[in-house]
Design a protein around this motif. Structure first.
Motif, mmCIF file in Angstrom:
data_model
loop_
_atom_site.group_PDB
_atom_site.id
_atom_site.type_symbol
_atom_site.label_atom_id
_atom_site.label_comp_id
_atom_site.label_asym_id
_atom_site.label_seq_id
_atom_site.Cartn_x
_atom_site.Cartn_y
_atom_site.Cartn_z
ATOM 1 N N ASP A 1 0.790 -1.220 0.000
ATOM 2 C CA ASP A 1 0.000 0.000 0.000
ATOM 3 C C ASP A 1 0.827 1.277 0.000
ATOM 4 O OD1 ASP A 1 -3.243 -0.153 1.114
ATOM 5 O OD2 ASP A 1 -2.323 1.651 0.326
ATOM 6 N N GLY A 2 1.867 1.345 -0.802
ATOM 7 C CA GLY A 2 2.640 2.588 -0.902
ATOM 8 C C GLY A 2 3.350 2.899 0.400
ATOM 9 N N THR B 1 -17.463 3.296 -2.175
ATOM 10 C CA THR B 1 -17.214 3.829 -3.515
ATOM 11 C C THR B 1 -16.365 5.093 -3.491
ATOM 12 O OG1 THR B 1 -19.256 5.100 -3.404
ATOM 13 C CG2 THR B 1 -19.390 2.931 -4.434
ATOM 14 N N LEU B 2 -16.158 5.658 -2.295
ATOM 15 C CA LEU B 2 -15.419 6.921 -2.220
ATOM 16 C C LEU B 2 -13.918 6.700 -2.393
ATOM 17 C CD1 LEU B 2 -17.033 8.854 0.756
ATOM 18 C CD2 LEU B 2 -17.600 8.945 -1.657
ATOM 19 N N TRP B 3 -13.260 7.688 -2.948
ATOM 20 C CA TRP B 3 -11.792 7.654 -2.995
ATOM 21 C C TRP B 3 -11.263 9.068 -2.869
ATOM 22 C CZ3 TRP B 3 -9.158 9.993 -7.170
ATOM 23 C CH2 TRP B 3 -9.994 10.404 -8.226
ATOM 24 N N THR B 4 -10.059 9.164 -2.320
ATOM 25 C CA THR B 4 -9.463 10.477 -2.094
ATOM 26 C C THR B 4 -8.077 10.542 -2.732
ATOM 27 O OG1 THR B 4 -8.438 11.846 -0.385
ATOM 28 C CG2 THR B 4 -8.922 9.581 0.228
ATOM 29 N N ASP B 5 -7.686 11.716 -3.149
ATOM 30 C CA ASP B 5 -6.352 11.906 -3.740
ATOM 31 C C ASP B 5 -5.261 11.670 -2.703
ATOM 32 O OD1 ASP B 5 -7.797 12.730 -5.928
ATOM 33 O OD2 ASP B 5 -7.642 14.856 -5.417
ATOM 34 N N MET B 6 -5.633 11.764 -1.425
ATOM 35 C CA MET B 6 -4.649 11.619 -0.347
ATOM 36 C C MET B 6 -4.110 10.207 -0.236
ATOM 37 S SD MET B 6 -4.477 14.564 1.203
ATOM 38 C CE MET B 6 -4.127 14.428 2.952
ATOM 39 N N ALA B 7 -4.854 9.246 -0.707
ATOM 40 C CA ALA B 7 -4.393 7.861 -0.630
ATOM 41 C C ALA B 7 -4.146 7.365 -2.043
ATOM 42 C CB ALA B 7 -5.448 6.997 0.051
ATOM 43 N N ASP B 8 -3.094 6.542 -2.199
ATOM 44 C CA ASP B 8 -2.749 6.178 -3.570
ATOM 45 C C ASP B 8 -3.118 4.733 -3.914
ATOM 46 O OD1 ASP B 8 -0.891 5.030 -1.999
ATOM 47 O OD2 ASP B 8 0.776 6.297 -2.656
ATOM 48 N N SER B 9 -4.026 4.138 -3.160
ATOM 49 C CA SER B 9 -4.455 2.787 -3.535
ATOM 50 C C SER B 9 -5.817 2.838 -4.232
ATOM 51 C CB SER B 9 -4.496 1.884 -2.312
ATOM 52 O OG SER B 9 -5.247 2.491 -1.301
ATOM 53 N N ALA B 10 -6.260 1.685 -4.708
ATOM 54 C CA ALA B 10 -7.481 1.631 -5.515
ATOM 55 C C ALA B 10 -8.722 1.871 -4.655
ATOM 56 C CB ALA B 10 -7.568 0.265 -6.191
ATOM 57 N N PRO B 11 -9.804 2.442 -5.245
ATOM 58 C CA PRO B 11 -11.052 2.631 -4.498
ATOM 59 C C PRO B 11 -11.566 1.296 -3.970
ATOM 60 C CG PRO B 11 -11.161 3.772 -6.600
ATOM 61 C CD PRO B 11 -9.896 2.969 -6.604
ATOM 62 N N GLY B 12 -12.167 1.323 -2.813
ATOM 63 C CA GLY B 12 -12.707 0.093 -2.239
ATOM 64 C C GLY B 12 -11.749 -0.599 -1.297
ATOM 65 N N THR B 13 -10.460 -0.243 -1.364
ATOM 66 C CA THR B 13 -9.508 -0.859 -0.436
ATOM 67 C C THR B 13 -9.637 -0.196 0.929
ATOM 68 O OG1 THR B 13 -7.802 0.683 -1.103
ATOM 69 C CG2 THR B 13 -7.820 -1.437 -2.225
ATOM 70 N N VAL B 14 -9.115 -0.897 1.928
ATOM 71 C CA VAL B 14 -9.220 -0.388 3.290
ATOM 72 C C VAL B 14 -8.620 1.000 3.414
ATOM 73 C CG1 VAL B 14 -8.384 -0.741 5.626
ATOM 74 C CG2 VAL B 14 -9.299 -2.647 4.352
ATOM 75 N N THR B 15 -7.474 1.197 2.785
ATOM 76 C CA THR B 15 -6.801 2.490 2.903
ATOM 77 C C THR B 15 -7.677 3.615 2.364
ATOM 78 O OG1 THR B 15 -4.799 1.273 2.490
ATOM 79 C CG2 THR B 15 -4.635 3.653 2.444
ATOM 80 N N GLN B 16 -8.271 3.386 1.180
ATOM 81 C CA GLN B 16 -9.134 4.408 0.588
ATOM 82 C C GLN B 16 -10.352 4.669 1.455
ATOM 83 O OE1 GLN B 16 -9.033 6.577 -1.559
ATOM 84 N NE2 GLN B 16 -7.557 6.041 -3.116
ATOM 85 N N VAL B 17 -10.995 3.601 1.881
ATOM 86 C CA VAL B 17 -12.205 3.756 2.681
ATOM 87 C C VAL B 17 -11.897 4.517 3.965
ATOM 88 C CG1 VAL B 17 -13.912 2.487 4.029
ATOM 89 C CG2 VAL B 17 -13.378 1.754 1.709
ATOM 90 N N ARG B 18 -10.762 4.146 4.577
ATOM 91 C CA ARG B 18 -10.404 4.784 5.834
ATOM 92 C C ARG B 18 -10.056 6.257 5.634
ATOM 93 N NH1 ARG B 18 -6.027 1.795 9.311
ATOM 94 N NH2 ARG B 18 -4.943 2.016 7.346
ATOM 95 N N ALA B 19 -9.271 6.539 4.607
ATOM 96 C CA ALA B 19 -8.883 7.929 4.367
ATOM 97 C C ALA B 19 -10.098 8.773 3.988
ATOM 98 C CB ALA B 19 -7.823 7.980 3.269
ATOM 99 N N SER B 20 -11.002 8.201 3.180
ATOM 100 C CA SER B 20 -12.199 8.943 2.771
ATOM 101 C C SER B 20 -13.095 9.206 3.975
ATOM 102 C CB SER B 20 -12.985 8.160 1.724
ATOM 103 O OG SER B 20 -12.149 7.833 0.641
ATOM 104 N N ALA B 21 -13.281 8.175 4.785
ATOM 105 C CA ALA B 21 -14.122 8.342 5.976
ATOM 106 C C ALA B 21 -13.524 9.400 6.887
ATOM 107 C CB ALA B 21 -14.260 7.017 6.715
ATOM 108 N N GLN B 22 -12.192 9.334 7.033
ATOM 109 C CA GLN B 22 -11.512 10.305 7.883
ATOM 110 C C GLN B 22 -11.752 11.733 7.402
ATOM 111 O OE1 GLN B 22 -7.399 9.157 8.113
ATOM 112 N NE2 GLN B 22 -7.740 8.624 10.252
ATOM 113 N N ALA B 23 -11.659 11.934 6.090
ATOM 114 C CA ALA B 23 -11.859 13.273 5.530
ATOM 115 C C ALA B 23 -13.276 13.757 5.787
ATOM 116 C CB ALA B 23 -11.558 13.257 4.035
ATOM 117 N N MET B 24 -14.250 12.864 5.619
ATOM 118 C CA MET B 24 -15.641 13.268 5.808
ATOM 119 C C MET B 24 -15.951 13.518 7.290
ATOM 120 S SD MET B 24 -16.571 13.593 2.789
ATOM 121 C CE MET B 24 -18.063 14.391 3.356
ATOM 122 N N ILE B 25 -15.341 12.708 8.173
ATOM 123 C CA ILE B 25 -15.560 12.901 9.607
ATOM 124 C C ILE B 25 -14.947 14.235 10.050
ATOM 125 C CG2 ILE B 25 -14.971 12.032 11.908
ATOM 126 C CD1 ILE B 25 -15.111 9.186 10.584
#
Ligand code: TYD
Ligand code: MG
Length: 465
Positions: free
Chosen positions: A36-37, A179-203
């Motif tokens: 995961d980068g 389905t969310l993805w953020t530029d802050m994370a460099d892995s594919a949408p749907g992966t734990v890293t993306q989901v976590r980073a996206s959730a974090q941004a929204m929270i």
């Protein structure tokens, strides 16, 4: 300069590992580690400079102070407000999980419409469906005229830029977090890293602006919110939307709530015009009962602060197998084994040659130990072929010694039973004040064998008549 190091993230539990392995040490799943980068995939400033940044001083404030707005947004959909503990909390993030197709989008569309028609600004962002599909659903629900603002978008930065324009929304719905993805994370949408980073941004958005954010999460076959258990820890509340296949009703169950009780449920029925509230779930779970057949006992249960009556059905049939079958739907199979063992050990009732099937009618799921007594009554009734009185409810916990232990909220259970026309109750013996008043007949066995004797004694009484 330190060499950037790769991190391997488990796609099941979100644990990070420094090297790849076939099995995740944290959750024991196989083949779930994905490279995961650097730094878990979340970029945080130029490499090498990270440690040299000095902290910025934040202003400390006092506990007392002005709160300008009502802290909660009440939807007016009673069952939803009950599950959220009195409405969506401003500045908080709520996760609603459930199987695909259970009705999460339907529920949130209805909630969005109800809130929008009260003058709140509601933004509904769908990453799964096109705008046309959402419009179609809204038409079907009869809410197409409401002022809900709609977008089909999946990039977190774009979503944040969009909702930061104009008046701050009161509620932002994100359907779904996977389905969310953020530029802050460099892995594919749907992966734990993306989901976590996206959730974090929204929270972070919710906390900093005071808007309420609702995240929709899909649930895997194993009943976990797909991949990111971590999201459950990050949000302020978690609701599960559940229902049995083939049944029309749905239960919204609170599993975590930082601002309210966690044992509430909201009950809905899926109709062709969307979800309908069910204010009296007992009537739904009791359904049409055939009162003459043996093996059915009505349990007076509690869901949070609300009494719920449900029918427990048992079938005890002679078994051709060496090891007889025990099958349970809607209850804990370990507790069934325990009740069977207590019946065998202390009441002289033998199940060793019999298959035992236990079902909670209507697809309802009981978690309370207070159902022990109703289960025991249904089992004995089925084994002996003697039907239980149709107007009787049962509740009480059975201990391993065969004693009947008291349970909480006896008064409320009895009241609900009386309201639905049950005039008898079999319940634990408790303080006198619990049983005072009411025209009902109560039987309070001290041990489980007292109940068995009473059920078996019905045959003798019938013969006398
Ligand atoms: P949906 O809200 O799309 O589920 P989720 O978002 O949890 O995946 O609900 C889909 C199901 O609900 C689908 O099987 C059709 C059914 N449904 C109704 O029965 N009546 C309705 O009015 C609506 C809108 C959906
Ligand atoms: Mg959906």
């Amino acid at each position: 300069m330190a060499k950037p190091r790769s991190v391997f993230i488990c796609q099941n539990c979100g644990a990070s590992h420094t090297r790849w392995a076939g099995k995740c040490d944290s959750c024991g799943e196989w083949n779930t580690l994905v490279e995961d980068g650097t730094n878990g995939g979340i970029a945080s400033g130029p490499a090498g400079l990270r440690s040299s940044r000095k902290g910025r001083a934040v202003t400390l404030t006092s506990l007392s102070g002005e709160i300008e707005e009502a802290p909660r947004i009440v939807s007016g959909i009673g069952e939803l407000d009950r599950a959220t503990g009195g409405g969506f909390v401003r500045g908080s993030a709520l996760l609603i999980g459930g199987d695909p197709g259970i009705g999460k989008s339907t529920l949130l569309t209805q909630a969005a419409a109800a809130l929008a028609s009260k003058g709140h600004r509601i933004v509904y962002v769908s990453g799964e469906e096109a705008v046309a599909q959402i419009r179609l659903r809204a038409q079907r629900l009869g809410v197409a005229h409401t002022a809900v603002e709609l977008a089909a978008e999946t990039n977190v930065e774009d979503i944040l830029a969009t909702i930061s324009e104009g008046k701050r929304p009161d509620l932002v719905i994100l359907d779904s977090i996977q389905t969310l993805w953020t530029d802050m994370a460099d892995s594919a949408p749907g992966t734990v890293t993306q989901v976590r980073a996206s959730a974090q941004a929204m929270i972070r958005y919710a906390k900093s602006t005071g808007a309420a954010v609702v995240l929709v999460g899909h649930v895997t076959k194993e009943g976990q919110i797909a991949g990111p258990r971590v999201v459950e820890h990050m949000v302020d509340g978690v609701l599960y939307f559940e229902g049995e296949g083939g049944h029309h009703y749905r239960i919204l169950r609170t599993v975590k709530n930082r601002f309210g009780p966690t044992d509430e449920i909201g009950v809905f029925e899926m109709s062709d015009k969307g979800l309908r509230e069910v204010a009296n779930p007992s009537e739904l779970f009791l359904g049409e009962r055939s009162t003459k057949s043996p093996g059915a006992a009505v349990f007076a249960g509690m869901e949070g602060t609300r009494p719920v009556l449900a029918e427990i059905q048992a079938l005890v049939a002679p078994s051709p197998l060496g090891t007889p079958r025990r099958a349970v739907i809607g209850w804990d199979s370990a507790r069934l084994s325990m009740v069977l063992a207590v019946l065998e050990a202390h009441c002289g009732v033998r199940f060793a040659q019999h298959d035992v099937y236990l079902n909670v009618a209507g697809g309802y799921r009981i978690t309370e130990p207070a159902a022990d007594l109703a289960v025991a009554a249904a089992l004995v009734s089925s084994l002996t072929g003697l039907a239980l009185p149709a107007d009787c409810v049962y509740f009480g916990e059975v201990s391993l010694s065969g004693a009947i232990r008291p349970v909480a909220h006896a008064q409320q259970r009895l009241k609900e039973a009386e309201k639905l026309g049950f005039s008898q109750a079999v319940m634990p013996a408790a303080g006198d004040e619990q049983n005072a008043g009411g025209g009902r007949q109560t039987f309070q066995p001290a041990t489980l064998s007292d109940l068995v004797v009473r059920i078996a004694g019905a045959r003798a009484r019938d013969a006398d008549d």
